[in-house]
Design a protein around this motif. Structure first.
Motif, PDB file in Angstrom:
ATOM      1  N   ALA A  95      -7.312   8.093  16.746  1.00 31.89           N
ATOM      2  CA  ALA A  95      -6.485   7.206  17.573  1.00 31.89           C
ATOM      3  C   ALA A  95      -5.747   8.038  18.626  1.00 31.89           C
ATOM      4  N   PRO A  96      -5.864   7.661  19.877  1.00 33.47           N
ATOM      5  CA  PRO A  96      -5.232   8.447  20.943  1.00 33.47           C
ATOM      6  C   PRO A  96      -3.757   8.113  21.164  1.00 33.47           C
ATOM      7  N   THR A  97      -3.249   7.071  20.468  1.00 29.01           N
ATOM      8  CA  THR A  97      -1.884   6.636  20.733  1.00 29.01           C
ATOM      9  C   THR A  97      -1.024   6.568  19.476  1.00 29.01           C
ATOM     10  N   MET A  98       0.282   6.668  19.709  1.00 32.79           N
ATOM     11  CA  MET A  98       1.291   6.500  18.665  1.00 32.79           C
ATOM     12  C   MET A  98       2.019   5.187  18.938  1.00 32.79           C
ATOM     13  N   LEU A  99       2.180   4.375  17.914  1.00 35.94           N
ATOM     14  CA  LEU A  99       2.858   3.090  18.036  1.00 35.94           C
ATOM     15  C   LEU A  99       4.361   3.267  17.849  1.00 35.94           C
ATOM     16  N   VAL A 100       5.136   2.640  18.737  1.00 36.55           N
ATOM     17  CA  VAL A 100       6.598   2.604  18.630  1.00 36.55           C
ATOM     18  C   VAL A 100       7.026   1.144  18.705  1.00 36.55           C
ATOM     19  N   SER A 101       7.802   0.705  17.714  1.00 35.23           N
ATOM     20  CA  SER A 101       8.259  -0.688  17.648  1.00 35.23           C
ATOM     21  C   SER A 101       9.777  -0.704  17.610  1.00 35.23           C
ATOM     22  N   ALA A 102      10.392  -1.546  18.432  1.00 38.72           N
ATOM     23  CA  ALA A 102      11.847  -1.664  18.456  1.00 38.72           C
ATOM     24  C   ALA A 102      12.255  -3.124  18.327  1.00 38.72           C
ATOM     25  N   VAL A 103      13.374  -3.354  17.652  1.00 34.07           N
ATOM     26  CA  VAL A 103      13.971  -4.683  17.551  1.00 34.07           C
ATOM     27  C   VAL A 103      15.225  -4.656  18.412  1.00 34.07           C
ATOM     28  N   ILE A 104      15.288  -5.605  19.356  1.00 34.64           N
ATOM     29  CA  ILE A 104      16.438  -5.710  20.242  1.00 34.64           C
ATOM     30  C   ILE A 104      17.037  -7.107  20.121  1.00 34.64           C
ATOM     31  N   PHE A 105      18.232  -7.295  20.662  1.00 32.92           N
ATOM     32  CA  PHE A 105      18.955  -8.544  20.494  1.00 32.92           C
ATOM     33  C   PHE A 105      19.367  -9.137  21.828  1.00 32.92           C
ATOM     34  N   GLY A 106      19.405 -10.460  21.882  1.00 34.10           N
ATOM     35  CA  GLY A 106      19.818 -11.180  23.078  1.00 34.10           C
ATOM     36  C   GLY A 106      20.303 -12.567  22.719  1.00 34.10           C
ATOM     37  N   ASN A 107      20.679 -13.322  23.728  1.00 34.67           N
ATOM     38  CA  ASN A 107      21.271 -14.627  23.464  1.00 34.67           C
ATOM     39  C   ASN A 107      20.432 -15.811  23.936  1.00 34.67           C
ATOM     40  N   GLN A 108      19.225 -15.545  24.437  1.00 35.05           N
ATOM     41  CA  GLN A 108      18.300 -16.608  24.845  1.00 35.05           C
ATOM     42  C   GLN A 108      16.983 -16.419  24.094  1.00 35.05           C
ATOM     43  N   PRO A 109      16.305 -17.476  23.729  1.00 35.30           N
ATOM     44  CA  PRO A 109      15.067 -17.348  22.959  1.00 35.30           C
ATOM     45  C   PRO A 109      13.971 -16.510  23.640  1.00 35.30           C
ATOM     46  N   ALA A 110      13.931 -16.511  24.960  1.00 33.00           N
ATOM     47  CA  ALA A 110      12.873 -15.780  25.670  1.00 33.00           C
ATOM     48  C   ALA A 110      13.390 -14.490  26.314  1.00 33.00           C
ATOM     49  N   PHE A 111      14.493 -13.936  25.802  1.00 35.14           N
ATOM     50  CA  PHE A 111      15.107 -12.778  26.450  1.00 35.14           C
ATOM     51  C   PHE A 111      14.208 -11.540  26.472  1.00 35.14           C
ATOM     52  N   ALA A 112      13.268 -11.422  25.550  1.00 34.77           N
ATOM     53  CA  ALA A 112      12.443 -10.214  25.469  1.00 34.77           C
ATOM     54  C   ALA A 112      11.178 -10.285  26.329  1.00 34.77           C
ATOM     55  N   VAL A 113      10.896 -11.429  26.913  1.00 35.52           N
ATOM     56  CA  VAL A 113       9.689 -11.567  27.735  1.00 35.52           C
ATOM     57  C   VAL A 113       9.735 -10.543  28.873  1.00 35.52           C
ATOM     58  N   ASP A 114       8.623  -9.860  29.069  1.00 41.56           N
ATOM     59  CA  ASP A 114       8.463  -8.827  30.093  1.00 41.56           C
ATOM     60  C   ASP A 114       9.328  -7.592  29.866  1.00 41.56           C
ATOM     61  N   SER A 115       9.747  -7.351  28.624  1.00 38.61           N
ATOM     62  CA  SER A 115      10.463  -6.111  28.313  1.00 38.61           C
ATOM     63  C   SER A 115       9.518  -4.931  28.462  1.00 38.61           C
ATOM     64  N   TYR A 116      10.092  -3.760  28.638  1.00 40.58           N
ATOM     65  CA  TYR A 116       9.312  -2.544  28.858  1.00 40.58           C
ATOM     66  C   TYR A 116       9.917  -1.426  28.020  1.00 40.58           C
ATOM     67  N   MET A 117       9.143  -0.401  27.704  1.00 39.70           N
ATOM     68  CA  MET A 117       9.623   0.724  26.913  1.00 39.70           C
ATOM     69  C   MET A 117       9.087   2.016  27.509  1.00 39.70           C
ATOM     70  N   VAL A 118       9.910   3.054  27.509  1.00 39.90           N
ATOM     71  CA  VAL A 118       9.484   4.382  27.949  1.00 39.90           C
ATOM     72  C   VAL A 118      10.038   5.429  27.009  1.00 39.90           C
ATOM     73  N   LEU A 119       9.428   6.616  27.066  1.00 40.02           N
ATOM     74  CA  LEU A 119       9.962   7.805  26.415  1.00 40.02           C
ATOM     75  C   LEU A 119      10.493   8.705  27.514  1.00 40.02           C
ATOM     76  N   ASP A 120      11.605   9.372  27.255  1.00 45.39           N
ATOM     77  CA  ASP A 120      12.149  10.351  28.198  1.00 45.39           C
ATOM     78  C   ASP A 120      12.323  11.661  27.437  1.00 45.39           C
ATOM     79  N   GLN A 121      11.678  12.698  27.937  1.00 46.92           N
ATOM     80  CA  GLN A 121      11.773  14.019  27.327  1.00 46.92           C
ATOM     81  C   GLN A 121      12.282  14.993  28.375  1.00 46.92           C
ATOM     82  N   GLY A 122      13.594  15.208  28.361  1.00 49.29           N
ATOM     83  CA  GLY A 122      14.195  16.144  29.304  1.00 49.29           C
ATOM     84  C   GLY A 122      13.979  15.775  30.747  1.00 49.29           C
ATOM     85  N   GLY A 123      14.015  14.496  31.072  1.00 49.20           N
ATOM     86  CA  GLY A 123      13.826  14.043  32.445  1.00 49.20           C
ATOM     87  C   GLY A 123      12.403  13.649  32.782  1.00 49.20           C
ATOM     88  N   LYS A 124      11.445  13.987  31.931  1.00 51.41           N
ATOM     89  CA  LYS A 124      10.056  13.552  32.136  1.00 51.41           C
ATOM     90  C   LYS A 124       9.897  12.191  31.461  1.00 51.41           C
TER      91      LYS A 124
END
Length: 190
Positions: A95-124
């Motif tokens: 497998a070429p990828t590592m899976l990362v899963s996060a649970v976040i919170f909001g106040n509208q049912p569709a608040f997570a639609v189009d969310s995005y995730m990145v890794l930052d390693q020392g500015g990269k």
């Protein structure tokens, strides 16, 4: 909504680093840990590397490394009285990828639609190969109080794109603004 949480690793083996190319001994040990977990009736998710809060009302998540995935697979199979075939092991290791899963919170049912995730390693900044999110969030434990809803954001990152031993910030950007960040030291992840 900027939150930073420390890594809380729930792994039953010594810390080392994310092994991109595990040795045969590491592979065997990961499979043995999974089999032992099944014998003790421990759930497969014991091998997830957890981060963030440990309660039901604050952001948290997990990632699954190759060795963790092998232990998870071995646990599932041992519950059925089976052992992983060489082909199953090879599929996890290739497998070429590592899976990362996060649970976040909001106040509208569709608040997570189009969310995005990145890794930052020392500015990269490392962008994901894929990102999935809950289109309809579930009610949180605080319902009807705030935060009313919780949703998952799941991303896959190419092992070739990130440093498996670097201090890393995982950041989730909900589409409606804000961010949720988690600090991890990949050199302490297994």
């Amino acid at each position: 909504m900027c939150c930073i949480f420390a890594l809380a690793v729930a792994a039953p083996w010594p810390a080392g680093a994310i092994d991109v190319q595990p040795t045969p001994a590491q592979i065997r040990a990961a499979l043995d840990r999974g089999k032992a977990a099944a014998e003790q009736r421990s759930p497969p998710d014991t091998f997830y590397v957890r981060f963030g809060a440990g309660d039901e009302l604050h952001p948290s998540g997990f990632l699954i490394t190759k060795l963790g995935a092998l232990s998870v697979m071995a646990t599932h199979m041992a519950f059925r009285g089976l052992e992983p075939a060489d082909m199953d092991v090879a599929q996890v290791l290739d497998a070429p990828t590592m899976l990362v899963s996060a649970v976040i919170f909001g106040n509208q049912p569709a608040f997570a639609v189009d969310s995005y995730m990145v890794l930052d390693q020392g500015g990269k900044v490392i962008k994901p190969v894929t990102v999935r999110f809950d289109g309809q969030a579930n009610r949180s434990a605080a319902w009807p109080e705030n935060p009313r809803f919780k949703a998952k954001v799941v991303a896959s990152f190419n092992y070739a794109d990130f440093n498996p031993v670097a201090a890393t910030t995982i950041t989730v950007f909900p589409a409606n603004g804000g961010e949720v960040s988690f600090q991890l030291d990949f050199s302490q992840v297994h």
